[in-house]
Design a protein around this motif. Structure first.
Motif, short mmCIF file in Angstrom:
data_model
loop_
_atom_site.label_atom_id
_atom_site.label_comp_id
_atom_site.label_asym_id
_atom_site.label_seq_id
_atom_site.Cartn_x
_atom_site.Cartn_y
_atom_site.Cartn_z
N SER A 1 18.02 -88.44 -30.09
CA SER A 1 18.78 -86.88 -31.00
C SER A 1 17.64 -86.23 -31.37
O SER A 1 17.60 -84.78 -30.78
CB SER A 1 20.15 -87.45 -31.39
N ALA A 2 16.77 -86.62 -32.33
CA ALA A 2 15.66 -85.88 -33.19
C ALA A 2 14.86 -84.70 -32.28
O ALA A 2 14.74 -83.64 -31.90
CB ALA A 2 14.98 -86.50 -34.02
N LEU A 3 14.50 -85.62 -31.10
CA LEU A 3 13.41 -85.08 -30.41
C LEU A 3 14.30 -84.38 -29.74
O LEU A 3 13.55 -83.66 -28.78
CB LEU A 3 13.15 -86.63 -28.96
N LEU A 4 15.47 -84.23 -29.04
CA LEU A 4 15.91 -83.65 -28.48
C LEU A 4 16.70 -82.30 -28.73
O LEU A 4 15.96 -81.26 -28.10
CB LEU A 4 17.23 -84.02 -27.72
N ILE A 5 16.67 -82.59 -30.02
CA ILE A 5 16.76 -81.12 -31.16
C ILE A 5 14.97 -80.55 -31.33
O ILE A 5 15.53 -79.34 -31.30
CB ILE A 5 17.66 -81.23 -32.99
N GLY A 6 14.28 -80.68 -31.21
CA GLY A 6 13.16 -80.74 -31.32
C GLY A 6 12.55 -80.13 -29.76
O GLY A 6 11.86 -79.13 -29.97
N ILE A 7 12.87 -80.52 -28.51
CA ILE A 7 12.24 -79.93 -27.66
C ILE A 7 13.36 -78.24 -27.61
O ILE A 7 12.76 -76.95 -26.76
CB ILE A 7 13.12 -80.75 -26.63
N THR A 8 14.57 -78.70 -28.16
CA THR A 8 15.82 -77.66 -27.34
C THR A 8 15.42 -75.98 -28.94
O THR A 8 14.95 -75.22 -27.90
CB THR A 8 17.18 -77.82 -28.00
N LEU A 9 14.43 -76.78 -30.14
CA LEU A 9 14.31 -75.07 -30.99
C LEU A 9 12.89 -74.89 -30.51
O LEU A 9 13.01 -73.60 -30.85
CB LEU A 9 14.27 -76.07 -31.90
N SER B 1 24.66 -93.40 -24.15
CA SER B 1 25.68 -92.73 -22.83
C SER B 1 26.13 -91.46 -23.99
O SER B 1 26.30 -90.27 -23.02
CB SER B 1 26.80 -93.69 -22.56
N TYR B 2 26.47 -91.90 -24.42
CA TYR B 2 27.85 -89.97 -25.36
C TYR B 2 26.38 -89.14 -25.78
O TYR B 2 26.35 -88.18 -24.93
CB TYR B 2 28.57 -90.67 -26.92
N LEU B 3 25.33 -89.24 -25.81
CA LEU B 3 24.61 -88.50 -26.46
C LEU B 3 23.33 -88.08 -24.92
O LEU B 3 23.60 -87.13 -25.26
CB LEU B 3 23.43 -89.54 -27.27
N SER B 4 23.51 -88.85 -23.70
CA SER B 4 23.18 -88.37 -22.83
C SER B 4 24.31 -87.36 -22.26
O SER B 4 23.79 -86.47 -21.74
CB SER B 4 22.55 -89.37 -21.80
N SER B 5 25.52 -87.64 -21.90
CA SER B 5 26.09 -87.27 -21.87
C SER B 5 26.31 -85.41 -22.71
O SER B 5 26.44 -84.33 -22.17
CB SER B 5 27.36 -87.48 -21.66
N VAL B 6 26.36 -85.05 -23.90
CA VAL B 6 25.97 -83.93 -24.47
C VAL B 6 24.55 -83.23 -24.23
O VAL B 6 24.41 -82.26 -23.38
CB VAL B 6 26.26 -84.31 -25.68
N ALA B 7 23.24 -84.10 -24.47
CA ALA B 7 22.47 -83.30 -23.89
C ALA B 7 22.27 -82.71 -22.30
O ALA B 7 21.19 -81.70 -22.22
CB ALA B 7 21.27 -83.73 -24.41
N THR B 8 22.73 -83.59 -21.45
CA THR B 8 22.43 -83.36 -20.61
C THR B 8 23.54 -81.90 -19.93
O THR B 8 22.71 -80.63 -19.59
CB THR B 8 23.17 -84.35 -19.31
N LEU B 9 24.69 -81.77 -20.63
CA LEU B 9 25.08 -80.58 -20.02
C LEU B 9 25.00 -79.78 -20.69
O LEU B 9 25.07 -78.57 -20.72
CB LEU B 9 27.01 -80.72 -20.46
N THR B 10 24.12 -79.81 -22.09
CA THR B 10 24.18 -78.45 -22.95
C THR B 10 23.13 -78.15 -22.56
O THR B 10 22.74 -76.23 -21.93
CB THR B 10 23.57 -79.20 -24.38
N LEU B 11 21.39 -78.70 -22.47
CA LEU B 11 20.47 -77.92 -21.45
C LEU B 11 19.97 -77.96 -20.30
O LEU B 11 19.62 -76.36 -20.10
CB LEU B 11 19.15 -80.04 -21.88
N ALA B 12 21.54 -79.12 -19.50
CA ALA B 12 21.70 -78.46 -17.74
C ALA B 12 21.83 -76.76 -17.75
O ALA B 12 21.37 -75.44 -17.56
CB ALA B 12 22.36 -78.93 -16.96
N THR B 13 22.54 -76.17 -18.98
CA THR B 13 23.73 -75.05 -18.88
C THR B 13 22.39 -74.07 -19.57
O THR B 13 22.28 -73.07 -18.30
CB THR B 13 24.29 -74.97 -19.57
N GLY B 14 21.73 -74.02 -19.85
CA GLY B 14 20.42 -73.33 -20.79
C GLY B 14 19.70 -73.01 -19.45
O GLY B 14 18.95 -71.81 -19.59
N ILE B 15 19.74 -74.00 -18.68
CA ILE B 15 18.52 -74.18 -17.70
C ILE B 15 18.80 -73.09 -16.52
O ILE B 15 17.95 -72.58 -16.34
CB ILE B 15 17.66 -75.22 -17.45
#
Length: 288
Positions: A110-118, A190-204
Motif C-alpha cells: 500500500s505504501a508503494l501504491l501511494i508512492g507511485i500515485t504521488l 483482495s480489498y487493497l487490490s480492488s481499491v488500487a485497481t479502480l482508483t489507478l485505472a480511472t486516473g489512467i
C-alpha cells in the motif's frame, strides 16, 4: 580508386559509430531520467510507510466505513430528494488476514501504491525533460503544458475513482450474496487490490485527451474522424465502464460513463485545436 573506396568506407564507419554513440548517449540519458523518477517514487513510498496509520485508517479503509464522504453526500442527496434509498448506513464488510507476513506485506504494497500515485507527476516531468530536446521550438511551445494537463487529468481521475467508483463498488460487492449460508469475509490483499485497481485505472483512463493530442499531432486522429466514430465510441465507453466497475448495476455504469463521454468530446475539441495549429503552421511556411 581503391584509396577513394577506403576513405569512403572509413567515413561511413565513422558516421555509423557516431550514430551508435548518439544512440547509447540517449539510452544513458533515459536511464538517468528513470533513476531520478524511481528515487522520487521511493521517497514518496518511505513517507507513506512512515505515515501509514493515517494512510491506512483514513484513506485505504475510508470506503469501507459508512461515515465516508461519499456515503454522507448520498445521504444528504437523499434528504433533498426525500428518499431513503440513497443513504448508506452500514457497509457489510469484514476484512481478514490469512498469511503470517500478510499485514507487513500489506503495509509495504500500500505504501508503494501511494508512492507511485504521488510520484506520477514527477515521472511525467522527467519524461518531458527527456523528449523536449528532440522537439522543434514550435512543438515545444505547443506541448509546453503537457506535464500540467496530464498531471491534472490524472489527479481528477484518481479523485473520481476514489470518491465515486470505489465506494459504489465496495458497497455493492460487500453486500452481494447468493446464499444467506455464505458469509462474506474479504482478504485484505483482495480489498487493497480492488481499491488500487479502480482508483489507478480511472486516473489512467482520464488521460484520454492527452492521448488524443499526441495522436492528432502525429496525424493519426482528426476531429472529423472522431465525430464520425462517435457512435462506436459510445459502445467502447460502455465496455470500458463495465470493465472499470465490477458492479453490474446501471447506476454505477452511468456515473462512470458520463465523464468518459465528456472526455471524448473534449478530445474532439483538442483534435480540432491541433488541426488548426497545423493549418496555420502550413500557411506560415507557405505550404498551404
Amino acid at each position: 580508386m581503391s584509396d577513394n573506396k577506403l576513405i569512403k568506407a572509413i567515413k561511413e564507419k565513422g558516421q555509423t559509430m557516431e550514430a551508435e554513440m548518439s544512440f547509447f548517449d540517449h539510452l544513458e540519458e533515459l536511464r538517468w531520467h528513470l533513476i531520478r523518477s524511481a528515487i522520487a517514487i521511493v521517497i514518496f513510498t518511505i513517507g507513506a510507510f512512515y505515515f501509514y496509520d493515517f494512510i491506512f485508517d483514513t484513506i485505504i479503509l475510508g470506503p469501507s466505513r459508512p461515515n465516508f464522504w461519499t456515503y454522507r453526500m448520498l445521504c444528504k442527496l437523499g434528504d433533498l430528494l426525500h428518499s431513503d434509498g440513497f443513504c448508506i448506513n452500514k457497509i457489510n464488510i469484514q476484512l481478514i488476514n490469512t498469511e503470517m507476513a500478510g499485514q507487513f506485506t500489506l503495509q509495504v504494497n500500500s505504501a508503494l501504491l501511494i508512492g507511485i500515485t504521488l510520484g506520477f507527476p514527477y515521472l511525467l516531468w522527467e519524461v518531458w525533460r527527456f523528449v523536449r530536446p528532440a522537439l522543434h521550438e514550435k512543438e515545444r511551445k505547443a506541448a509546453s503544458g503537457f506535464v500540467f494537463y496530464a498531471s491534472g487529468l490524472f489527479i481528477i481521475g484518481i479523485l473520481f475513482g476514489y470518491y465515486v467508483i470505489t465506494p459504489e463498488s465496495v458497497n455493492f460487492l460487500s453486500s452481494y450474496t447468493i446464499s444467506p449460508q455464505i458469509q462474506n469475509l474479504f482478504d485484505m490483499d483482495s480489498y487493497l487490490s480492488s481499491v488500487a485497481t479502480l482508483t489507478l485505472a480511472t486516473g489512467i483512463v482520464f488521460q484520454l485527451p492527452i492521448l488524443v493530442y499526441i495522436l492528432s499531432s502525429l496525424g493519426i486522429l482528426t476531429p472529423k474522424y472522431m465525430k464520425a466514430g462517435r457512435r462506436y465510441a459510445v459502445v467502447v465507453i460502455l465496455i470500458v465502464s463495465a470493465i472499470i466497475t465490477p458492479t453490474p448495476d446501471m447506476l454505477t455504469m452511468t456515473i462512470v460513463s458520463i465523464p468518459l463521454f465528456i472526455l471524448y468530446e473534449v478530445g474532439i475539441v483538442v483534435a480540432g485545436v491541433v488541426e488548426k495549429r497545423k493549418l496555420k503552421r502550413a500557411q506560415e511556411d507557405g505550404l498551404a
